[in-house]
Design a protein around this motif. Structure first.
Motif, short mmCIF file in Angstrom:
data_model
loop_
_atom_site.label_atom_id
_atom_site.label_comp_id
_atom_site.label_asym_id
_atom_site.label_seq_id
_atom_site.Cartn_x
_atom_site.Cartn_y
_atom_site.Cartn_z
N LEU A 93 1.23 -1.34 0.31
CA LEU A 93 0.02 -0.08 0.03
C LEU A 93 0.59 0.88 -0.04
N VAL A 94 0.59 2.36 -1.15
CA VAL A 94 1.14 3.28 -1.37
C VAL A 94 0.78 4.73 -1.66
N ARG A 95 1.50 5.85 -1.07
CA ARG A 95 0.27 6.87 -1.35
C ARG A 95 1.59 7.68 -2.13
N PHE A 96 0.13 8.84 -3.09
CA PHE A 96 0.98 9.84 -3.50
C PHE A 96 0.01 11.41 -3.91
N ARG A 97 0.63 12.44 -4.67
CA ARG A 97 -0.35 12.60 -5.53
C ARG A 97 0.47 12.86 -7.01
N ALA A 98 -1.29 12.62 -7.83
CA ALA A 98 -0.86 12.50 -9.16
C ALA A 98 -0.09 13.35 -9.60
N GLU A 99 -0.55 14.42 -9.38
CA GLU A 99 0.81 15.44 -10.52
C GLU A 99 2.52 15.00 -9.93
N ASP A 100 2.99 14.91 -8.25
CA ASP A 100 4.13 14.53 -8.66
C ASP A 100 4.08 12.96 -9.14
N LEU A 101 3.79 11.92 -9.01
CA LEU A 101 3.64 10.97 -10.07
C LEU A 101 4.20 11.26 -11.40
N LYS A 102 3.21 12.04 -12.15
CA LYS A 102 3.01 11.96 -13.57
C LYS A 102 4.46 12.88 -14.18
N LEU A 103 5.03 13.48 -13.19
CA LEU A 103 6.61 13.99 -13.01
C LEU A 103 7.60 13.05 -13.31
N ARG A 104 7.37 12.16 -12.02
CA ARG A 104 8.62 11.34 -11.67
C ARG A 104 8.07 10.01 -13.16
N LEU A 105 6.60 9.18 -13.58
CA LEU A 105 7.07 8.58 -14.40
C LEU A 105 8.03 9.19 -15.64
N LEU A 110 12.17 8.61 -19.75
CA LEU A 110 13.25 9.85 -20.51
C LEU A 110 14.55 9.28 -20.22
N HIS A 111 14.62 8.51 -18.95
CA HIS A 111 15.76 8.15 -18.46
C HIS A 111 16.21 6.92 -18.80
N ASP A 112 15.94 5.92 -19.93
CA ASP A 112 15.82 4.90 -19.59
C ASP A 112 16.95 3.78 -19.56
N SER A 113 18.39 4.62 -19.20
CA SER A 113 19.36 3.88 -19.09
C SER A 113 19.31 3.64 -17.26
N ILE A 114 18.72 4.12 -16.94
CA ILE A 114 18.65 4.23 -14.91
C ILE A 114 17.73 2.24 -14.92
N TYR A 115 16.41 2.65 -15.91
CA TYR A 115 15.80 1.36 -15.57
C TYR A 115 15.33 0.41 -16.78
N PRO A 116 17.12 0.25 -17.32
CA PRO A 116 16.83 -0.14 -18.62
C PRO A 116 15.55 -1.10 -18.88
N SER A 117 15.34 -2.53 -18.13
CA SER A 117 14.62 -3.35 -18.49
C SER A 117 12.60 -3.29 -18.26
N LEU A 118 12.63 -1.51 -17.95
CA LEU A 118 11.28 -0.95 -18.14
C LEU A 118 10.92 -0.66 -18.98
N SER A 119 12.31 -0.25 -20.30
CA SER A 119 12.45 0.28 -21.05
C SER A 119 11.54 0.33 -22.14
N THR A 120 10.76 0.84 -23.24
CA THR A 120 10.44 0.52 -24.44
C THR A 120 11.05 -0.18 -25.56
N SER A 121 12.58 -0.08 -25.04
CA SER A 121 13.27 -0.23 -26.47
C SER A 121 13.88 -1.65 -25.82
N SER A 122 13.87 -2.09 -24.64
CA SER A 122 14.33 -3.30 -24.57
C SER A 122 13.90 -4.33 -24.75
N SER A 123 14.47 -5.67 -24.23
CA SER A 123 13.63 -6.84 -25.02
C SER A 123 12.75 -7.84 -24.51
N SER A 124 11.83 -6.81 -23.90
CA SER A 124 10.06 -7.07 -23.32
C SER A 124 9.64 -6.27 -23.84
#
Length: 279
Positions: A93-105, A110-124
């Motif tokens: 269970l987590v909570r957040f402000r929707a506006e803050d989350l949109k910026l974080r997402l 924009l920075h696929d190199s930080i989380y490459p497994s989540l990149s749309t250009s990854s093998s998945s």
């Protein structure tokens, strides 16, 4: 109350409540909303109410064989004498402000190199959203989901359903976003409610995600996809509750804190689906 033209004050005490629905082709009594007033707990009130409702349901639905409950409290030794455990899921269970989350997402995108497994250009490949026809094909006309779902059970927002057409008639009437990583060989699947308002303050929303599978990167990917879809137009605060394999709770909690910078509302708890014979 009146007597001889005198009026006496009356009071109503609510000590417990329970709601029940019948699922699984009429074989299962699903107990929901079982609540006992704090001052009445430990006095056997819940047991009396359960027996009364069970007898009432059995009188109207004689084919009912079992009673199922979904609990998030700590099971005690005596509970194991009454119930069989069907499955367990961790509750994040987590909570957040929707506006803050949109910026974080946006930062993550924009920075696929930080989380490459989540990149749309990854093998998945990106997750696949299912329409009604593909839901029927995956869940009912094939065995692809039976090994993925805990005890071959769809648990949607605290309600456990067997893989039966009558249950999917109920499920497909709900506003749910169905997702898998691969329609031909699914290893992670998820069901997400659409955001709904809750009366805990101005502009507070709730989002429930039921996640199935053990691949951490694919779970992260679907989690982010649900968040992107369902918080894009929201303004205000969001309580997001995800049910997932217990082994994934800690890494997903760490991911939510480090990558999304959202607040963990409470430590590890479990969702337990239990059942007993309907007598």
């Amino acid at each position: 109350i009146t007597s001889n033209n005198e009026v006496f004050p009356s009071s109503i005490w609510q000590i417990a409540l329970e709601s029940v629905c019948v699922i699984d082709d009429g074989e299962t009594m699903l107990v929901e909303g079982l609540r006992v007033a704090p001052e009445e707990r430990g006095k056997g009130v819940a047991g009396v109410l359960l027996r009364f409702c069970s007898e009432l349901v059995k009188s109207k639905y004689p084919d009912v064989k079992v009673s199922r409950l979904t609990r998030d409290d700590q099971l005690r030794p005596k509970d194991f004498q009454k119930y069989r455990i069907i499955t367990k899921q961790g509750i994040l269970l987590v909570r957040f402000r929707a506006e803050d989350l949109k910026l974080r997402l946006s930062d993550i995108t924009l920075h696929d190199s930080i989380y490459p497994s989540l990149s749309t250009s990854s093998s998945s490949p990106p997750p696949v959203r299912l329409d009604h026809e593909s839901i029927h094909q995956l869940y009912l006309r094939s065995d692809l989901m039976k090994g993925l779902l805990p005890n071959a059970t769809v648990i949607q927002d605290w309600q456990p359903f067997k893989l039966l057409p009558s249950n999917f008639t109920i499920l497909l009437k709900k506003d749910i976003d169905w997702m898998v990583n691969d329609v031909s060989s699914p290893t992670v699947a998820s069901l997400c409610t659409f955001p709904f308002k809750v009366p805990i303050g101005d502009n507070w929303y709730y989002l429930n995600i039921d996640m199935y599978g053990k691949d951490l990167n694919l779970v992260k990917q679907q989690f982010l996809s649900h968040l992107e879809c369902h918080t894009a137009t929201l303004k205000g605060h969001v309580m997001c509750q995800m049910f997932l394999d217990p082994a994934l709770w800690k890494p997903m909690a760490d991911f939510c804190h480090s990558a999304l910078n959202v607040e963990l509302v409470k430590e590890y708890t479990e969702q337990c689906v239990v059942e007993s014979d309907a007598v």
